[in-house]
Design a protein around this motif. Structure first.
Motif, mmCIF file in Angstrom:
data_model
loop_
_atom_site.group_PDB
_atom_site.id
_atom_site.type_symbol
_atom_site.label_atom_id
_atom_site.label_comp_id
_atom_site.label_asym_id
_atom_site.label_seq_id
_atom_site.Cartn_x
_atom_site.Cartn_y
_atom_site.Cartn_z
ATOM 1 N N GLU A 484 0.833 -1.204 0.000
ATOM 2 C CA GLU A 484 0.000 0.000 0.000
ATOM 3 C C GLU A 484 0.870 1.257 0.000
ATOM 4 O OE1 GLU A 484 -2.370 -3.350 1.705
ATOM 5 O OE2 GLU A 484 -0.378 -2.523 2.123
ATOM 6 N N GLY A 485 1.934 1.243 0.801
ATOM 7 C CA GLY A 485 2.825 2.389 0.852
ATOM 8 C C GLY A 485 3.568 2.600 -0.449
ATOM 9 N N ALA A 486 4.047 1.499 -1.042
ATOM 10 C CA ALA A 486 4.791 1.606 -2.300
ATOM 11 C C ALA A 486 3.919 2.166 -3.416
ATOM 12 C CB ALA A 486 5.336 0.233 -2.700
ATOM 13 N N ILE A 487 2.706 1.662 -3.545
ATOM 14 C CA ILE A 487 1.804 2.134 -4.600
ATOM 15 C C ILE A 487 1.462 3.604 -4.396
ATOM 16 C CG2 ILE A 487 -0.516 1.882 -5.568
ATOM 17 C CD1 ILE A 487 -0.286 -1.139 -4.849
ATOM 18 N N ALA A 488 1.094 3.963 -3.158
ATOM 19 C CA ALA A 488 0.734 5.361 -2.878
ATOM 20 C C ALA A 488 1.925 6.289 -3.116
ATOM 21 C CB ALA A 488 0.248 5.489 -1.436
ATOM 22 N N GLY A 489 3.121 5.843 -2.742
ATOM 23 C CA GLY A 489 4.314 6.673 -2.933
ATOM 24 C C GLY A 489 4.624 6.899 -4.395
ATOM 25 N N MET A 490 4.618 5.823 -5.201
ATOM 26 C CA MET A 490 4.911 5.975 -6.631
ATOM 27 C C MET A 490 3.902 6.883 -7.325
ATOM 28 S SD MET A 490 6.300 2.311 -8.104
ATOM 29 C CE MET A 490 5.007 1.294 -7.413
ATOM 30 N N VAL A 491 2.629 6.660 -7.044
ATOM 31 C CA VAL A 491 1.582 7.450 -7.705
ATOM 32 C C VAL A 491 1.682 8.925 -7.322
ATOM 33 C CG1 VAL A 491 -0.906 7.833 -7.860
ATOM 34 C CG2 VAL A 491 0.005 5.513 -7.965
ATOM 35 N N SER A 492 1.857 9.207 -6.034
ATOM 36 C CA SER A 492 1.913 10.600 -5.596
ATOM 37 C C SER A 492 3.166 11.304 -6.101
ATOM 38 C CB SER A 492 1.854 10.670 -4.065
ATOM 39 O OG SER A 492 2.932 9.949 -3.485
ATOM 40 N N GLY A 493 4.309 10.603 -6.066
ATOM 41 C CA GLY A 493 5.562 11.229 -6.492
ATOM 42 C C GLY A 493 5.576 11.579 -7.963
ATOM 43 N N ILE A 494 5.224 10.615 -8.827
ATOM 44 C CA ILE A 494 5.295 10.877 -10.269
ATOM 45 C C ILE A 494 4.179 11.813 -10.710
ATOM 46 C CG2 ILE A 494 3.878 8.959 -11.119
ATOM 47 C CD1 ILE A 494 6.122 8.541 -13.256
ATOM 48 N N THR A 495 3.018 11.775 -10.043
ATOM 49 C CA THR A 495 1.925 12.681 -10.411
ATOM 50 C C THR A 495 2.296 14.128 -10.124
ATOM 51 O OG1 THR A 495 0.267 10.961 -9.977
ATOM 52 C CG2 THR A 495 -0.498 13.246 -10.015
ATOM 53 N N LEU A 496 2.837 14.380 -8.937
ATOM 54 C CA LEU A 496 3.255 15.739 -8.600
ATOM 55 C C LEU A 496 4.315 16.247 -9.563
ATOM 56 C CD1 LEU A 496 3.473 18.195 -6.646
ATOM 57 C CD2 LEU A 496 5.229 16.904 -5.428
ATOM 58 N N THR A 497 5.317 15.430 -9.816
ATOM 59 C CA THR A 497 6.423 15.849 -10.677
ATOM 60 C C THR A 497 5.956 16.110 -12.098
ATOM 61 O OG1 THR A 497 7.949 14.552 -9.315
ATOM 62 C CG2 THR A 497 8.723 15.213 -11.496
ATOM 63 N N ALA A 498 5.182 15.177 -12.650
ATOM 64 C CA ALA A 498 4.703 15.334 -14.021
ATOM 65 C C ALA A 498 3.793 16.547 -14.151
ATOM 66 C CB ALA A 498 3.969 14.067 -14.459
ATOM 67 N N ALA A 499 2.891 16.747 -13.192
ATOM 68 C CA ALA A 499 1.966 17.878 -13.254
ATOM 69 C C ALA A 499 2.729 19.204 -13.212
ATOM 70 C CB ALA A 499 0.970 17.797 -12.099
ATOM 71 N N TYR A 500 3.743 19.297 -12.373
ATOM 72 C CA TYR A 500 4.538 20.524 -12.250
ATOM 73 C C TYR A 500 5.264 20.834 -13.551
ATOM 74 C CZ TYR A 500 7.548 23.842 -9.652
ATOM 75 O OH TYR A 500 8.196 24.954 -9.190
ATOM 76 N N ILE A 501 5.886 19.790 -14.141
ATOM 77 C CA ILE A 501 6.611 19.972 -15.400
ATOM 78 C C ILE A 501 5.658 20.368 -16.519
ATOM 79 C CG2 ILE A 501 7.912 18.764 -17.203
ATOM 80 C CD1 ILE A 501 9.211 17.108 -14.946
ATOM 81 N N VAL A 502 4.548 19.657 -16.623
ATOM 82 C CA VAL A 502 3.586 19.947 -17.697
ATOM 83 C C VAL A 502 3.032 21.362 -17.566
ATOM 84 C CG1 VAL A 502 1.299 19.346 -18.594
ATOM 85 C CG2 VAL A 502 2.956 17.546 -18.109
ATOM 86 N N TYR A 503 2.731 21.785 -16.355
ATOM 87 C CA TYR A 503 2.159 23.123 -16.174
ATOM 88 C C TYR A 503 3.131 24.218 -16.616
ATOM 89 C CZ TYR A 503 0.320 27.351 -14.072
ATOM 90 O OH TYR A 503 -0.134 28.635 -13.891
ATOM 91 N N PHE A 504 4.357 24.159 -16.125
ATOM 92 C CA PHE A 504 5.294 25.245 -16.406
ATOM 93 C C PHE A 504 5.919 25.159 -17.804
ATOM 94 C CE2 PHE A 504 5.483 25.738 -11.701
ATOM 95 C CZ PHE A 504 5.147 27.080 -11.661
ATOM 96 N N LYS A 505 5.970 23.974 -18.376
ATOM 97 C CA LYS A 505 6.613 23.844 -19.682
ATOM 98 C C LYS A 505 5.631 23.857 -20.847
ATOM 99 C CE LYS A 505 10.914 23.808 -18.595
ATOM 100 N NZ LYS A 505 11.843 24.840 -19.131
ATOM 101 N N PHE A 506 4.381 23.473 -20.610
ATOM 102 C CA PHE A 506 3.448 23.337 -21.719
ATOM 103 C C PHE A 506 2.148 24.121 -21.522
ATOM 104 C CE2 PHE A 506 5.906 19.371 -21.308
ATOM 105 C CZ PHE A 506 6.642 19.468 -22.475
ATOM 106 N N VAL A 507 1.567 24.049 -20.333
ATOM 107 C CA VAL A 507 0.288 24.728 -20.107
ATOM 108 C C VAL A 507 0.470 26.234 -19.974
ATOM 109 C CG1 VAL A 507 -1.694 24.938 -18.551
ATOM 110 C CG2 VAL A 507 -0.715 22.688 -19.028
ATOM 111 N N ASN A 508 1.445 26.660 -19.173
ATOM 112 C CA ASN A 508 1.644 28.089 -18.920
ATOM 113 C C ASN A 508 3.134 28.425 -18.902
ATOM 114 O OD1 ASN A 508 1.182 30.760 -18.320
ATOM 115 N ND2 ASN A 508 0.573 30.405 -16.193
ATOM 116 N N PRO A 509 3.814 28.293 -20.046
ATOM 117 C CA PRO A 509 5.264 28.543 -20.055
ATOM 118 C C PRO A 509 5.642 29.977 -19.691
ATOM 119 C CG PRO A 509 4.399 28.289 -22.291
ATOM 120 C CD PRO A 509 3.305 27.884 -21.367
ATOM 121 N N ALA A 510 4.721 30.919 -19.887
ATOM 122 C CA ALA A 510 5.016 32.315 -19.529
ATOM 123 C C ALA A 510 5.235 32.469 -18.023
ATOM 124 C CB ALA A 510 3.868 33.219 -19.991
#
Length: 573
Positions: A484-510
């Motif tokens: 349970e910990g491993a699944i929750a950790g992987m999902v939360s870690g990669i989701t946060l990282t991917a969302a941050y990158i996508v937002y600043f690099k593609f959604v709102n680069p300005a």
């Protein structure tokens, strides 16, 4: 011979060599396809690991980004080299002791869960496709300039070559092809560096020439470059502009991302014994050091040559290399003041009257290593050699990543979940079909990349840091971490990282400026925060859910002492 003729000859020879090795070492079983039959010599595995790890970002883009950013670019050098040491000390022998085919295999058995395995597969696919985009982009750049074809066509040619030896040979073919590719890329990187060091400083060793005086002026090279930068309105080359926290975040993301990259980790399953895994790590460090200690020198030589060659020079008198790079779209010139001279200046440049001067030259940093021999007027065969080396670096890593994608689909999804009764032959066919499909997607990403090569690769490292590293390291050293910990950790870690990158690099680069970043951490460094979230979530969830079964805790005890060698095995989780 012309540059085009030398390039065609050297690239053609190297490609023939790679294809010949693939035919000679083609895989006949799934074990050979996935882990080269576990019979690779440590020296060969160390060389193959170095080629697998030193991608287009290392060969083409790292020195380029250091030449543009100066001190700030050192985060890439520190992060990638430090990460390999981390991998060697904390992961390699333990994972070889476990003896699985893939990283999702480790996750599936260690966390006794098919769900955890599937989450790891998704993370592996996500990371690998992000990483391979940078490699295929590097292939397109080399072909575009040196064979004078469109970048997209260059990517397609690279796809064809990788498809042939990755699909035919699997890990066995890739391993021995990567040995040849390492020889090509290291020779191609060090020969021009030696020539440039002799031309600029009179010292044949680039690592020493980097800190020596320029022959023409007698001034230390770095002092000379600082002076040129300040005269042209750039920040001093040896000064940094990034915040200390962002430097630490990027370095940490690159370090732990290196240790979590699935295409590097899988290399340690290819040797016969745990002891061989340690030895191959040591050899790989030696082979990697040859390039990485030369990279800062190459960056300085490239920057100095560029500033001396183009600044305030008549555009009409630019040499042949300039116009050919212009044709690729990777250099562009716009004469704002109509004086016919190239003003290549920084944001703080002013003229004699104190009025601001506008920059007229745009340079893609990915071309710096490739254009460096031409700028320095080195022999044409050296220019062609650099092109062959750049292709070797990009294709070697692309092949390793494509194998990860192939095994994730055919072994971890098909064999482990959908078709557990599939025959060895059927699984091998599925692996080859998966590799072929992955090549097509990789080619598309190379034609439509989300950034320059080193930047794209940095994102992949951040995603690996936020997803794989915590569950692997805790899986080895913590008996309490559960599924349970491993699944929750992987999902939360990669989701946060991917969302941050996508937002600043593609959604709102300005909005991609330090004032808007969380805690002043850039998208290149957000993987370190994602990793911290992964560790935290995994630990908290594990404390509030049942502990792992006794047999799993016993497995942790067994793999933590790296003696003996587990066979690559099937898992009935």
């Amino acid at each position: 011979m012309t540059v085009l003729q030398w390039t065609a000859t050297l690239v053609g020879f190297s490609f023939t060599l790679y294809i010949g090795i693939a035919i000679w070492s083609r895989a006949h079983t799934t074990s050979e396809f996935y882990v080269a039959g576990k019979g690779v010599h440590p020296l060969a595995n160390g060389m193959a690991t170095a080629a697998d790890w030193m991608s287009a970002a290392s060969f083409i883009s790292m020195a380029g980004i250091i030449s543009f950013l100066g001190y700030d670019g050192s985060v890439y050098l520190m992060g990638w080299t430090g990460g390999y040491v981390l991998l060697a000390l904390l992961l390699a022998p333990y994972l070889r002791k476990f003896g699985a085919f893939t990283v999702p295999d480790f996750v599936g058995e260690r966390y006794y869960s098919q769900t955890a395995r599937v989450v790891a597969v998704i993370c592996a696919i996500f990371v690998s496709f992000t990483y391979v985009a940078g490699q295929m982009r590097g292939v397109g750049i080399v072909f575009s300039r040196f064979l004078e074809i469109d970048i997209s066509l260059g990517v397609v040619i690279g796809m064809g070559i990788v498809f042939f030896y990755a699909v035919l040979g699997g890990m066995k073919g890739i391993t021995y092809t990567q040995v040849a590719q390492y020889c090509v890329l290291i020779f191609a990187y060090t020969v021009p560096a030696i020539f440039l060091s002799m031309l600029i400083t009179g010292i044949p060793i680039p690592q020493i020439g980097f800190g020596a005086a320029e022959q023409e002026t007698g001034t230390y090279l770095l002092d000379r470059l600082n002076g040129l930068h300040q005269e042209l309105g750039f920040a001093a080359y040896t000064d940094g502009t990034k915040s200390t926290l962002d430097v630490l975040a990027i370095t940490a993301a690159l370090m732990v991302g290196t240790a979590g990259l699935p295409h590097v980790i899988i290399r340690f399953y290819t040797v016969p014994r745990v002891r061989d895994a340690r030895i191959s790590v040591g050899w790989a460090l030696v082979f990697i050091a040859l390039l990485y200690t030369a990279a800062p020198a190459v960056a300085v030589f490239a920057r100095t040559n560029l500033l001396n060659t183009v600044t305030d020079e008549p555009y009409a008198e630019m040499p042949d290399w300039f116009t050919k790079w212009e044709a690729t779209g990777l250099i562009s010139y716009e004469d704002h003041n109509s004086d016919g001279l190239i003003q290549y200046v920084g944001p703080d440049a002013v003229d004699a009257a104190g009025a601001p001067v506008q920059n007229e030259l745009t340079i893609d940093r990915d071309i710096m290593v490739l254009a460096n021999p031409e700028i320095a007027r080195l022999p044409n065969w050296v220019v062609g050699l650099v092109a062959a080396g750049g292709l070797a670096a990009a294709l070697s890593t692309a092949a390793g990543l494509l194998l990860v994608l192939s095994t994730a689909i055919s072994h971890d999804l098909l064999k482990r979940n959908w078709r557990p009764d599939i025959s060895d032959k059927g699984e091998l066919v599925a692996a080859r079909v998966s590799a072929g499909l992955a090549v097509v997607v990789a080619g598309y990403l190379g034609i439509n990349p989300p950034g320059f090569v080193a930047e794209v690769v940095a994102f992949a490292f951040g995603l690996a840091a936020a997803s794989f590293f915590p569950v692997i390291i805790l899986g080895i050293f913590s008996k309490r971490l559960n599924r349970e910990g491993a699944i929750a950790g992987m999902v939360s870690g990669i989701t946060l990282t991917a969302a941050y990158i996508v937002y600043f690099k593609f959604v709102n680069p300005a909005a991609n400026v330090a004032e808007n970043w969380w805690f002043g951490i850039s998208p290149e460094g957000i993987g370190s925060l994602g990793m911290a979230v992964n560790f935290t979530v995994a630990s908290i969830v594990s404390r509030f859910t049942p502990p792992p079964p006794p047999e799993v805790q016993g497995l942790v005890d067994r793999i933590r002492v790296p003696r003996g060698s587990g066979e690559a095995h099937e898992i009935n989780a």
